[in-house]
Every structure is written in structure tokens, then in C-alpha cells.
Design a protein around this motif. Structure first.
Motif, PDB file in Angstrom:
ATOM      1  N   PHE A 292       0.806  -1.221   0.000  1.00 40.67           N
ATOM      2  CA  PHE A 292       0.000   0.000   0.000  1.00 40.67           C
ATOM      3  C   PHE A 292       0.842   1.276   0.000  1.00 40.67           C
ATOM      4  CE2 PHE A 292      -3.027  -3.164   1.647  1.00 40.67           C
ATOM      5  CZ  PHE A 292      -3.968  -3.058   0.635  1.00 40.67           C
ATOM      6  N   SER A 293       1.956   1.268   0.715  1.00 44.40           N
ATOM      7  CA  SER A 293       2.779   2.484   0.727  1.00 44.40           C
ATOM      8  C   SER A 293       3.415   2.726  -0.640  1.00 44.40           C
ATOM      9  CB  SER A 293       3.843   2.417   1.823  1.00 44.40           C
ATOM     10  OG  SER A 293       4.756   1.371   1.587  1.00 44.40           O
TER      11      SER A 293
ATOM     12  N   LEU B  14       3.721   5.826  -5.599  1.00 38.57           N
ATOM     13  CA  LEU B  14       3.802   5.823  -7.065  1.00 38.57           C
ATOM     14  C   LEU B  14       2.605   6.528  -7.697  1.00 38.57           C
ATOM     15  CD1 LEU B  14       5.109   2.183  -7.555  1.00 38.57           C
ATOM     16  CD2 LEU B  14       6.396   4.315  -7.924  1.00 38.57           C
ATOM     17  N   LYS B  15       1.443   6.326  -7.109  1.00 39.15           N
ATOM     18  CA  LYS B  15       0.231   6.987  -7.616  1.00 39.15           C
ATOM     19  C   LYS B  15       0.362   8.507  -7.503  1.00 39.15           C
ATOM     20  CE  LYS B  15      -4.238   7.392  -5.877  1.00 39.15           C
ATOM     21  NZ  LYS B  15      -5.418   6.877  -5.187  1.00 39.15           N
ATOM     22  N   LYS B  16       0.933   8.965  -6.400  1.00 41.19           N
ATOM     23  CA  LYS B  16       1.143  10.407  -6.208  1.00 41.19           C
ATOM     24  C   LYS B  16       2.116  10.946  -7.261  1.00 41.19           C
ATOM     25  CE  LYS B  16       2.500  13.773  -2.708  1.00 41.19           C
ATOM     26  NZ  LYS B  16       3.012  13.986  -1.364  1.00 41.19           N
ATOM     27  N   LEU B  17       3.185  10.202  -7.531  1.00 38.35           N
ATOM     28  CA  LEU B  17       4.157  10.619  -8.542  1.00 38.35           C
ATOM     29  C   LEU B  17       3.550  10.640  -9.949  1.00 38.35           C
ATOM     30  CD1 LEU B  17       7.450   8.710  -7.580  1.00 38.35           C
ATOM     31  CD2 LEU B  17       6.955  11.143  -7.290  1.00 38.35           C
ATOM     32  N   ALA B  18       2.636   9.705 -10.208  1.00 38.77           N
ATOM     33  CA  ALA B  18       2.066   9.557 -11.552  1.00 38.77           C
ATOM     34  C   ALA B  18       0.859  10.459 -11.807  1.00 38.77           C
ATOM     35  CB  ALA B  18       1.669   8.099 -11.781  1.00 38.77           C
ATOM     36  N   THR B  19       0.353  11.101 -10.780  1.00 41.71           N
ATOM     37  CA  THR B  19      -0.829  11.950 -10.945  1.00 41.71           C
ATOM     38  C   THR B  19      -0.419  13.319 -11.471  1.00 41.71           C
ATOM     39  OG1 THR B  19      -1.957  10.805  -9.142  1.00 41.71           O
ATOM     40  CG2 THR B  19      -2.817  12.969  -9.757  1.00 41.71           C
ATOM     41  N   PRO B  20      -0.943  13.690 -12.642  1.00 42.44           N
ATOM     42  CA  PRO B  20      -0.613  15.017 -13.190  1.00 42.44           C
ATOM     43  C   PRO B  20      -1.100  16.132 -12.259  1.00 42.44           C
ATOM     44  CG  PRO B  20      -1.697  13.640 -14.848  1.00 42.44           C
ATOM     45  CD  PRO B  20      -1.814  12.929 -13.531  1.00 42.44           C
TER      46      PRO B  20
ATOM     47  N   ALA C 157       3.469  -2.108  -7.285  1.00 40.66           N
ATOM     48  CA  ALA C 157       3.161  -2.345  -5.869  1.00 40.66           C
ATOM     49  C   ALA C 157       3.123  -3.844  -5.579  1.00 40.66           C
ATOM     50  CB  ALA C 157       1.834  -1.695  -5.498  1.00 40.66           C
ATOM     51  N   GLY C 158       2.584  -4.630  -6.503  1.00 37.99           N
ATOM     52  CA  GLY C 158       2.578  -6.082  -6.344  1.00 37.99           C
ATOM     53  C   GLY C 158       3.983  -6.660  -6.303  1.00 37.99           C
ATOM     54  N   ILE C 159       4.864  -6.109  -7.123  1.00 35.94           N
ATOM     55  CA  ILE C 159       6.269  -6.543  -7.120  1.00 35.94           C
ATOM     56  C   ILE C 159       6.917  -6.234  -5.765  1.00 35.94           C
ATOM     57  CG2 ILE C 159       8.557  -6.078  -8.132  1.00 35.94           C
ATOM     58  CD1 ILE C 159       6.798  -7.641 -10.065  1.00 35.94           C
TER      59      ILE C 159
END
Length: 178
Positions: free
Chosen positions: A71-72, A77-83, A101-103
Motif C-alpha cells: 500500500f505504501s 507511485l500513484k502520487k508521482l504519476a498523478t498530473p 506495488a505487487g512486485i
């Protein structure tokens, strides 16, 4: 992990026991057949619960570590990828974030998973491994030296091949539904 382990631990125990059956040595038809056998063999009651839940703390440890990284890493990563100015990333970015995240989840969880499986499948676990996963790890180190580290990562390639697409789809489904 605290809320899922009471549900997952008995299932993990039964799954691991069924997985070590060989083709010529199939004793149990499925999880319910094995569960009944373990319950009767242990005498039922508290002993039966203890037998069926063997590896509870190991499952809790594995899932706690996995969830923390899962989850972290996804949120980061989601924060980095959000325009900038958007609430969330696009579908492709969500797939990449979820798969990655699964990796991370399994890269850190697989040693605990292998220790848990060994603990859950040994017929003399309570006597042989009084300190749970620590005892399993100590035995592996005594027998294999530093080779124990690679043994703890057994199955890594197969797990990673499944981890990315499964978790990419999971998070895309989640983000689409929310």
C-alpha cells in the motif's frame, strides 16, 4: 493483516498441506477432508484449533510486511504519476503503479512466505520449531549456511510473473470502482 489473518491462516495451512501431497501419495480429497482429519487427529477442541491455525503468527508477519510495502508503494507511485491539478493518474499509470506495488509486496514477503510454508507443513512443527519462523530460519541457516537466503527466495520468478499483472488489474479495478 490483523483482520485478514484469522480468515487466511487456516486456509493457508490447508493449502500448503495439500500442495505437498504427491501424485502417488494423495491422502486428502480437498481442504474440508484435510481439515476434518487434522481436527480428529489432534483431538479437537483447543488442540484442534491450534493444529488448524499452525502458522498463524507467520501468516500475520508475512501479510503485515507485504501490506506495508504494497500500500505504501502504491500510494507513493500513484502520487508521482498523478498530473498536477488531477485527482488521480490515468488508467495506464494506475496499471503500472498497481503492478509495481505487487512486485514490492512479494519482493519483501516471499522469504516470510517460504518460512511460513515450511513451518505449516512439517509434521513435528510444535516440537521442532518452538519459536516459529525464527526456528525455521535458524535450522535452514544451520543446514545451508548462506544458501538459506536463496532458499528463502525459492519461487521468486514465478511469483513475480504473476504479481505484476494480477496487482495491476486489482488496482485498476479498485480505482475504476471508487
Amino acid at each position: 493483516a490483523i483482520y485478514t489473518t484469522p480468515i487466511l491462516a487456516p486456509g493457508e495451512r490447508l493449502k500448503c498441506m495439500l500442495q505437498i501431497q504427491t501424485e502417488g501419495n494423495t491422502k486428502f480429497k480437498g481442504p474440508s477432508d484435510l481439515g476434518k482429519h487434522l481436527w480428529k487427529e489432534s483431538g479437537g477442541g483447543i488442540a484442534g484449533l491450534r493444529t488448524i491455525n499452525r502458522g498463524f503468527c507467520a501468516t500475520l508477519t508475512r501479510d503485515s510486511v507485504a501490506s506495508a510495502f504494497y500500500f505504501s508503494s502504491y500510494e507513493y507511485l500513484k502520487k508521482l504519476a498523478t498530473p498536477e491539478g488531477e485527482k488521480s493518474p490515468g488508467s495506464l499509470s494506475t496499471l503500472v503503479c498497481g503492478g509495481t506495488a505487487g512486485i514490492f509486496n512479494w519482493a519483501f514477503a516471499i522469504p516470510f512466505d517460504n518460512l511460513k510454508s515450511k513451518l505449516q507443513t512439517d509434521p513435528n512443527t510444535f516440537e521442532k520449531y518452538p519459536n516459529g519462523m525464527r526456528s525455521v530460519a535458524a535450522e535452514m541457516y544451520r543446514q545451508q549456511g548462506f544458501g538459506a537466503v536463496s532458499a528463502m527466495y525459492r519461487g521468486f520468478s514465478a511469483v513475480m510473473l504473476r504479481a505484476f499483472p494480477a496487482n495491476a488489474a486489482c488496482f485498476l479495478g479498485y480505482e475504476t470502482a471508487v
